[in-house]
Design a protein around this motif. Structure first.
Motif, PDB file in Angstrom:
ATOM      1  N   SER A  30      20.224  46.997  83.130  1.00 53.57           N
ATOM      2  CA  SER A  30      19.097  47.531  82.349  1.00 53.57           C
ATOM      3  C   SER A  30      18.289  46.424  81.676  1.00 53.57           C
ATOM      4  O   SER A  30      17.133  46.626  81.318  1.00 53.57           O
ATOM      5  CB  SER A  30      19.593  48.535  81.309  1.00 53.57           C
ATOM      6  OG  SER A  30      20.339  47.877  80.298  1.00 53.57           O
ATOM      7  N   VAL A  31      18.870  45.241  81.509  1.00 54.57           N
ATOM      8  CA  VAL A  31      18.171  44.127  80.854  1.00 54.57           C
ATOM      9  C   VAL A  31      17.403  43.261  81.854  1.00 54.57           C
ATOM     10  O   VAL A  31      16.731  42.311  81.453  1.00 54.57           O
ATOM     11  CB  VAL A  31      19.145  43.238  80.045  1.00 54.57           C
ATOM     12  CG1 VAL A  31      19.826  44.034  78.955  1.00 54.57           C
ATOM     13  CG2 VAL A  31      20.160  42.561  80.957  1.00 54.57           C
ATOM     14  N   ILE A 132      19.727  27.631  84.775  1.00 54.56           N
ATOM     15  CA  ILE A 132      19.303  28.778  85.587  1.00 54.56           C
ATOM     16  C   ILE A 132      17.777  28.853  85.631  1.00 54.56           C
ATOM     17  O   ILE A 132      17.197  29.173  86.668  1.00 54.56           O
ATOM     18  CB  ILE A 132      19.948  30.090  85.095  1.00 54.56           C
ATOM     19  CG1 ILE A 132      21.473  29.983  85.230  1.00 54.56           C
ATOM     20  CG2 ILE A 132      19.432  31.272  85.914  1.00 54.56           C
ATOM     21  CD1 ILE A 132      22.242  31.125  84.583  1.00 54.56           C
ATOM     22  N   SER A 133      17.117  28.522  84.525  1.00 58.80           N
ATOM     23  CA  SER A 133      15.654  28.457  84.527  1.00 58.80           C
ATOM     24  C   SER A 133      15.172  27.385  85.492  1.00 58.80           C
ATOM     25  O   SER A 133      14.177  27.582  86.219  1.00 58.80           O
ATOM     26  CB  SER A 133      15.128  28.166  83.120  1.00 58.80           C
ATOM     27  OG  SER A 133      15.409  29.234  82.246  1.00 58.80           O
ATOM     28  N   ALA A 134      15.859  26.255  85.526  1.00 63.51           N
ATOM     29  CA  ALA A 134      15.501  25.180  86.460  1.00 63.51           C
ATOM     30  C   ALA A 134      15.696  25.633  87.904  1.00 63.51           C
ATOM     31  O   ALA A 134      14.857  25.349  88.776  1.00 63.51           O
ATOM     32  CB  ALA A 134      16.325  23.931  86.174  1.00 63.51           C
ATOM     33  N   ALA A 135      16.783  26.352  88.169  1.00 67.86           N
ATOM     34  CA  ALA A 135      17.021  26.870  89.523  1.00 67.86           C
ATOM     35  C   ALA A 135      15.900  27.820  89.933  1.00 67.86           C
ATOM     36  O   ALA A 135      15.406  27.771  91.067  1.00 67.86           O
ATOM     37  CB  ALA A 135      18.380  27.577  89.591  1.00 67.86           C
ATOM     38  N   LEU A 136      15.489  28.660  89.010  1.00 70.26           N
ATOM     39  CA  LEU A 136      14.400  29.605  89.273  1.00 70.26           C
ATOM     40  C   LEU A 136      13.095  28.855  89.551  1.00 70.26           C
ATOM     41  O   LEU A 136      12.357  29.194  90.486  1.00 70.26           O
ATOM     42  CB  LEU A 136      14.250  30.543  88.076  1.00 70.26           C
ATOM     43  CG  LEU A 136      13.358  31.752  88.224  1.00 70.26           C
ATOM     44  CD1 LEU A 136      13.760  32.604  89.416  1.00 70.26           C
ATOM     45  CD2 LEU A 136      13.422  32.587  86.949  1.00 70.26           C
ATOM     46  N   THR A 169      17.936  35.491  91.132  1.00 71.85           N
ATOM     47  CA  THR A 169      18.198  34.465  90.120  1.00 71.85           C
ATOM     48  C   THR A 169      17.600  34.867  88.778  1.00 71.85           C
ATOM     49  O   THR A 169      18.202  34.629  87.727  1.00 71.85           O
ATOM     50  CB  THR A 169      17.664  33.101  90.585  1.00 71.85           C
ATOM     51  OG1 THR A 169      18.297  32.762  91.831  1.00 71.85           O
ATOM     52  CG2 THR A 169      17.960  32.008  89.571  1.00 71.85           C
ATOM     53  N   SER A 170      16.446  35.489  88.800  1.00 67.46           N
ATOM     54  CA  SER A 170      15.848  36.003  87.568  1.00 67.46           C
ATOM     55  C   SER A 170      16.778  37.019  86.915  1.00 67.46           C
ATOM     56  O   SER A 170      16.974  37.010  85.687  1.00 67.46           O
ATOM     57  CB  SER A 170      14.491  36.646  87.876  1.00 67.46           C
ATOM     58  OG  SER A 170      13.978  37.324  86.747  1.00 67.46           O
ATOM     59  N   ASN A 171      17.363  37.878  87.716  1.00 73.12           N
ATOM     60  CA  ASN A 171      18.316  38.860  87.189  1.00 73.12           C
ATOM     61  C   ASN A 171      19.540  38.167  86.595  1.00 73.12           C
ATOM     62  O   ASN A 171      20.040  38.569  85.540  1.00 73.12           O
ATOM     63  CB  ASN A 171      18.740  39.843  88.281  1.00 73.12           C
ATOM     64  CG  ASN A 171      17.657  40.850  88.596  1.00 73.12           C
ATOM     65  OD1 ASN A 171      16.697  41.032  87.852  1.00 73.12           O
ATOM     66  ND2 ASN A 171      17.808  41.531  89.723  1.00 73.12           N
ATOM     67  N   ALA A 172      20.021  37.117  87.252  1.00 72.90           N
ATOM     68  CA  ALA A 172      21.167  36.373  86.725  1.00 72.90           C
ATOM     69  C   ALA A 172      20.825  35.762  85.369  1.00 72.90           C
ATOM     70  O   ALA A 172      21.646  35.806  84.439  1.00 72.90           O
ATOM     71  CB  ALA A 172      21.585  35.276  87.713  1.00 72.90           C
ATOM     72  N   ALA A 174      18.680  36.913  83.215  1.00 72.63           N
ATOM     73  CA  ALA A 174      18.641  38.008  82.244  1.00 72.63           C
ATOM     74  C   ALA A 174      20.051  38.407  81.804  1.00 72.63           C
ATOM     75  O   ALA A 174      20.283  38.686  80.618  1.00 72.63           O
ATOM     76  CB  ALA A 174      17.916  39.219  82.841  1.00 72.63           C
ATOM     77  N   LEU A 175      20.990  38.406  82.736  1.00 73.93           N
ATOM     78  CA  LEU A 175      22.374  38.745  82.398  1.00 73.93           C
ATOM     79  C   LEU A 175      22.997  37.674  81.503  1.00 73.93           C
ATOM     80  O   LEU A 175      23.768  37.994  80.585  1.00 73.93           O
ATOM     81  CB  LEU A 175      23.199  38.957  83.666  1.00 73.93           C
ATOM     82  CG  LEU A 175      22.790  40.183  84.494  1.00 73.93           C
ATOM     83  CD1 LEU A 175      23.453  40.157  85.857  1.00 73.93           C
ATOM     84  CD2 LEU A 175      23.109  41.478  83.763  1.00 73.93           C
ATOM     85  N   VAL A 176      22.660  36.417  81.741  1.00 73.90           N
ATOM     86  CA  VAL A 176      23.137  35.337  80.876  1.00 73.90           C
ATOM     87  C   VAL A 176      22.510  35.463  79.490  1.00 73.90           C
ATOM     88  O   VAL A 176      23.186  35.287  78.472  1.00 73.90           O
ATOM     89  CB  VAL A 176      22.848  33.952  81.510  1.00 73.90           C
ATOM     90  CG1 VAL A 176      23.013  32.829  80.501  1.00 73.90           C
ATOM     91  CG2 VAL A 176      23.773  33.726  82.702  1.00 73.90           C
ATOM     92  N   ASN A 177      21.234  35.793  79.442  1.00 75.86           N
ATOM     93  CA  ASN A 177      20.577  35.977  78.148  1.00 75.86           C
ATOM     94  C   ASN A 177      21.179  37.162  77.387  1.00 75.86           C
ATOM     95  O   ASN A 177      21.293  37.119  76.160  1.00 75.86           O
ATOM     96  CB  ASN A 177      19.072  36.137  78.319  1.00 75.86           C
ATOM     97  CG  ASN A 177      18.400  34.831  78.673  1.00 75.86           C
ATOM     98  OD1 ASN A 177      18.894  33.754  78.353  1.00 75.86           O
ATOM     99  ND2 ASN A 177      17.272  34.912  79.350  1.00 75.86           N
TER     100      ASN A 177
END
Length: 190
Positions: A30-31, A132-136, A169-172, A174-177
Motif C-alpha cells: 500500500s505504500v 537504492i536511490s542510486a540503483a534507481l 526498484t521503486s517499490n523496494a 518504498a518498502l525500505v522507507n
C-alpha cells in the motif's frame, strides 16, 4: 461423509491462510507507487513476511536484484549479438554498465537489511536510501541514450524491460522507507 467433511475443513483452512497472506502483501504494498506490480511480484512472500516491515523490505530488494540480473543478462546478450549500431550501440554498452552498478548497490542494500541493528539503524536506513536511490537512477539513466524509441521493436522491448525493473526498484525503495518510518520496533535484534 467424514472424508468430505475433513476435505471441506482443510479447504476452508487453506482459504483463510491464503486470504491472510494476500492481505499481508496488499498491506505491505500500500505504500508503493506501483501497487499492482508490487502485489504480483511479492505475493509469494506473503506468509513468510507476514506484517514485518524488515522482511518486506528484504523481499522487495531481493526481487529487485533478481529482476536487475535478468535485465542485465538480456542487455549483455543484445550487446553480444551486435545488431545495434551507432548511438544505440553506445547506449546499450552504457546500459550494461549502469545495470552492473545498480546490481552492486542492491546487493549492498540486501547485506544491510540482513544485519539490521538498533544501534546503527538510522545510519543503515540512510545508507539504504542512498544505495537504492542510486540503483534507481542507474536504471533510469539506461533509458537516456537510445534513438528510435518509438520505431524499433528491439528498443521498445528493451525500454519496457528497463522501465519495469525501475518500477520494481521503486517499490523496494518504498518498502525500505516504510521500514525507516516504522522504526526500531520492527526489528528483533539488539
Amino acid at each position: 461423509m467424514v472424508i468430505i467433511a475433513r476435505l471441506m475443513f482443510l479447504f476452508a483452512l487453506f482459504q483463510m491462510v491464503f486470504a491472510k497472506g494476500h492481505d499481508n502483501v496488499r498491506e505491505a504494498c500500500s505504500v508503493t507507487r506501483y501497487q499492482k506490480l508490487c502485489v504480483h511480484s511479492l505475493a509469494h512472500f506473503s506468509n513468510t513476511a507476514g506484517r514485518s516491515p524488515s522482511k518486506w523490505a528484504r523481499a522487495g530488494v531481493s526481487v529487485s536484484i533478481g529482476e536487475v540480473k535478468k535485465v542485465k543478462a538480456y542487455l549483455a546478450e543484445l550487446k553480444r549479438q551486435g545488431h545495434m549500431k551507432g548511438r544505440n550501440r553506445v547506449a546499450l554498452s552504457d546500459c550494461v554498465e549502469t545495470f552492473g552498478y545498480a546490481l552492486d548497490e542492491l546487493h549492498q542494500s540486501l547485506g544491510v537489511l540482513r544485519s539490521l541493528s538498533r544501534s546503527t539503524f538510522s545510519t543503515q536506513m540512510g545508507d539504504l536510501n542512498t544505495w537504492i536511490s542510486a540503483a534507481l537512477t542507474d536504471e533510469d539513466t539506461c533509458l537516456d541514450g537510445f534513438q528510435g524509441k518509438n520505431h524499433e521493436k528491439q528498443i521498445k522491448v528493451l525500454l519496457n524491460r528497463v522501465q519495469n525493473v525501475s518500477c520494481i526498484t521503486s517499490n523496494a525503495l518504498a518498502l525500505v522507507n516504510k521500514l525507516a518510518t516504522t522504526g526500531l520496533g520492527s526489528i528483533n535484534n539488539p
